[in-house]
Design an enzyme around this catalytic site. Structure first.
Site, PDB file in Angstrom:
ATOM      1  N   CYS A  18       0.823  -1.209   0.000  1.00 15.74           N
ATOM      2  CA  CYS A  18       0.000   0.000   0.000  1.00 15.74           C
ATOM      3  C   CYS A  18       0.856   1.258   0.000  1.00 15.74           C
ATOM      4  CB  CYS A  18      -0.986  -0.014   1.156  1.00 15.74           C
ATOM      5  SG  CYS A  18      -0.230  -0.173   2.781  1.00 15.74           S
ATOM      6  N   ASP A  19       2.044   1.209   0.587  1.00 15.18           N
ATOM      7  CA  ASP A  19       2.920   2.385   0.570  1.00 15.18           C
ATOM      8  C   ASP A  19       3.319   2.744  -0.862  1.00 15.18           C
ATOM      9  OD1 ASP A  19       2.827   2.637   3.320  1.00 15.18           O
ATOM     10  OD2 ASP A  19       4.755   1.648   3.655  1.00 15.18           O
TER      11      ASP A  19
END
Length: 161
Positions: A18-19
């Site tokens: 997700c980063d």
């Protein structure tokens, strides 16, 4: 820990987190009510445009998993919505086999790591330590506060078929 997992798995595995997804978003969406907002107290809120892009990203990751390439896929995500976040992934996966692994870390340890990393809003780790697991069902759980990342990775690898 994802890098440790990639190192101990016998076959190539691609990692998507997700980063990286958030970093790929336009800067204007990283501080917008329609995108994602990181509050000063560590809270995170997402808007409608974020959800549209997230769904497309998830579908893309799943398409790679379905493509039958030699590499398999590790998804490194933070379930801010607890079980609702897991359901979004289950829907996107559409019946693909998945090993659901909960990576836990007590909030005090996570907060210390957050400060050491220097790339997070302070308070985010503590506010997320429990909420990301609410209602989520796992096949396996590891605790990085009590066990080194490499040992956790080996535990996970032992459960991968």
């Amino acid at each position: 820990m994802v890098r440790c997992l990639q190192a101990v798995l016998p076959d190539p595995w691609l990692a998507f987190g997700c980063d990286s997804f958030i970093d790929a978003m336009p800067a204007k969406m990283q501080a917008s009510d329609e995108g994602i907002v990181f509050a000063a107290d560590g809270g995170v809120s997402v808007g409608a445009d974020f959800r549209v892009l997230e769904a497309a990203w998830m579908d893309g990751v799943v398409a790679m998993a379905r493509a039958g390439a030699r590499a398999r896929v590790i998804i490194d995500d933070v379930f801010l919505g607890g079980v609702a976040s897991q359901r979004r992934w289950q829907k996107a996966l559409g019946g693909l086999d998945a090993l659901w692994v909960g990576v836990r870390c007590e909030s005090a340890v996570a907060a210390g790591r957050e400060v050491a990393r220097g790339d997070r809003v302070q308070g985010m780790a503590a506010s997320q330590a429990d909420v990301v697991h609410e209602g989520v069902l796992y096949d396996l759980e590891v605790d990085t506060a009590r066990t080194e990342s490499l040992a956790c990775a080996r535990t996970i690898a032992a459960h991968v078929s």
